[in-house]
Enzyme design. Structure first.
Site, short mmCIF file in Angstrom:
data_model
loop_
_atom_site.label_atom_id
_atom_site.label_comp_id
_atom_site.label_asym_id
_atom_site.label_seq_id
_atom_site.Cartn_x
_atom_site.Cartn_y
_atom_site.Cartn_z
N ASP A 201 1.32 -1.29 0.19
CA ASP A 201 0.10 0.30 0.03
C ASP A 201 0.33 1.26 -0.17
O ASP A 201 0.96 1.51 1.14
CB ASP A 201 -0.94 -0.40 1.08
CG ASP A 201 -1.73 0.98 1.08
OD1 ASP A 201 -1.83 1.93 0.44
OD2 ASP A 201 -2.85 1.36 1.94
N ASP B 127 -0.48 4.89 -7.28
CA ASP B 127 -0.82 3.81 -6.53
C ASP B 127 -0.83 2.83 -6.87
O ASP B 127 -1.45 2.56 -7.62
CB ASP B 127 -2.11 4.68 -5.76
CG ASP B 127 -2.56 3.67 -4.95
OD1 ASP B 127 -2.66 3.84 -3.60
OD2 ASP B 127 -3.71 3.46 -4.91
#
Length: 483
Positions: free
Chosen positions: A170, A365
């Site tokens: 993440d 991301d």
């Protein structure tokens, strides 16, 4: 009428991916074999020989056949609607970091969605091991794992075997965490801190606890508590702790700080935690900066039955092998990785949009699936793509998941796709792999609510590209056909 490629092209290309790549290297269009995107029941490993220098580990989809927790065909994937509703929540999470919850909530993001499987589907994960290890076979063996736990004693003896854990990468969060005992299962797959002699919980008055900032969650029995909340309403909370982290071939990080999650499960049994890679002081990259120079890279494979890789540190020769662009800093969202997207080309032709439309930049991301673009940019890309795909029969749009440029490829195996390239500041040109252009037979892009929000570069568009996050050097790099 269904569209097929000319017979000559089929004879030249056959069904070999390498033949496809070689034949269209210098053509305007790129040829996609639709069968190459279909899921396979068995893991086929790496498509490209992974790097053998530096600290790297294999990367895989946590619900795919390359995952240690793969449950086979019985583990049905979530519907496209559920997956992309979850992705919309993720985009809201990213934009809220930049603009605040009120500004980002203008869009219709707060829709109910089942999160147990969707929150980890189409994500990238690595394996870690928590617990006691021996010095020989486990400290210097396979490069397939990261491990957290005590080193062996001086005489080479060891305690209970470590428990493998699957953690999702993440890039937009700061606090790494893993599930900790107790758990309700008969054979608990969670990390047990009681079995680790080097485990320690941080006291409430420790500097590490004070540095948690917005992730601090009070004190319990003089042990520092943390809490990390996610956009879908899930969260992780428990005791903020430290232990020994071993990375790939024996490199260790002593007193690695992480959250011992004692309040929730992360992914319906498919995963056991999240490895935070953000720019905050608690992230893996920040904690290993003195060893690896505050940098990491990853390469997402094009389908679930193949492996990519994750690497800590700057690869040798990065300046020559990567297309490099400056990493932007934003005090409103310091944890995010951002770069300045200046143009998008389709078959080498830039979209006809004003340069200022790209001013908000782009967030890279690891967990967003579909790339989000400023409204005007998306409209121009959609028009150019539809024009180049005019020979193919259109399918109804899927407005519930914000995919509005879809095609009916019934009876078609080979599709001629226009080449799509992202152009970043300092002329860093990144051509997308053919696997990163379509998602579910639709154009794998969608629009933000307006032009003020930054683009979000999703993991579909990052497939097969090694994406370097060189925080220490202030650059982001891209290397094509890396996995």
């Amino acid at each position: 009428m269904f569209v097929v490629l000319p017979l000559l092209l089929l004879l030249l290309l056959g069904s070999s991916p390498s033949a496809l790549a070689a034949a269209d290297e210098h053509e305007e269009f790129t040829v996609l074999d639709l069968s190459s995107l279909k899921p396979h029941a068995a893991c086929s490993g790496h498509r490209v020989t992974p790097p053998n220098n530096g600290s790297w580990v294999p990367l895989y989809h946590p619900l795919g056949p390359c995952s240690p927790s793969y449950r086979g065909a019985a583990a049905a994937a979530p519907s496209l609607a559920d997956l992309l509703r979850q992705d919309r929540l993720r985009a809201h999470h990213i934009h809220s970091k930049v603009f605040g919850d009120f500004r980002a909530s203008k869009g219709s993001y707060k829709e109910p969605v089942a999160v147990e499987e969707t929150q980890v589907h189409h994500q990238a994960a690595i394996t870690i091991e928590m617990g006691t290890q021996s010095t020989s076979s486990q400290m210097h063996g396979s490069h397939s794992e990261l491990r957290i736990g005590p080193a062996a004693t001086g005489d080479g003896t060891s305690g209970p075997p470590p428990v493998s854990q699957t953690v999702v990468l993440d890039t937009a969060s700061d606090v790494p965490w893993v599930d900790c005992v107790p758990c309700a299962l008969a054979e608990c797959p969670y990390y047990d801190p009681a079995r680790s002699s080097s485990y320690a919980a941080f006291p409430c008055n420790s500097s590490a606890c004070k540095q948690l900032g917005p992730y601090a969650n009070g004190c319990a029995n003089n042990q520092c508590q943390y809490r990390v909340a996610y956009s879908d309403g899930s969260s992780s909370s428990g005791t903020y702790s430290s232990d020994l982290l071993t990375i790939s071939s024996g490199d260790t990080v002593r007193n690695f700080r992480f959250g011992c999650n004692q309040a929730s499960s992360s992914g319906g049994g498919a995963t056991n935690g999240f490895m935070a890679l953000g720019r905050g002081a608690q992230s893996l990259t920040a904690q290993t900066s003195s060893i690896y120079g505050n940098a990491f890279s990853y390469c997402f494979p094009p389908r679930e039955s193949e492996k990519g890789f994750f690497r800590i540190g700057v690869p040798g020769g990065a300046r020559y092998r990567f297309a490099m662009t400056p990493m932007l800093r934003d005090r409103r969202a310091p944890a995010l990785y951002r770069a300045l997207l200046v143009a998008i080309t389709v078959n080498g032709q830039p979209l006809n949009v004003a340069p200022e439309v790209f001013a908000a930049g782009a967030v890279l991301d690891s967990r967003t699936v579909i790339t989000r673009l400023p409204l005007t940019v998306y409209g121009a890309l959609r028009a150019a793509f539809r024009d180049k795909m005019a020979a193919y029969r259109r399918a109804p749009p899927q407005p519930e998941v914000a995919l509005d440029t879809c095609y009916d490829f019934t009876g078609v195996r080979y599709v001629r796709l226009p080449r799509v390239a992202l152009v970043f500041d300092r002329n860093a040109v990144v051509e997308l792999d053919r696997s990163g252009i379509l998602f579910g037979d639709c154009l794998a892009f969608t629009a933000n609510d307006d032009d003020s929000m930054p683009a979000i570069l999703g993991n579909t568009q990052q497939q097969t590209i090694e994406v370097l996050h060189d925080v220490g050097g202030g650059n982001i790099g891209f290397r094509r056909q890396a996995c």
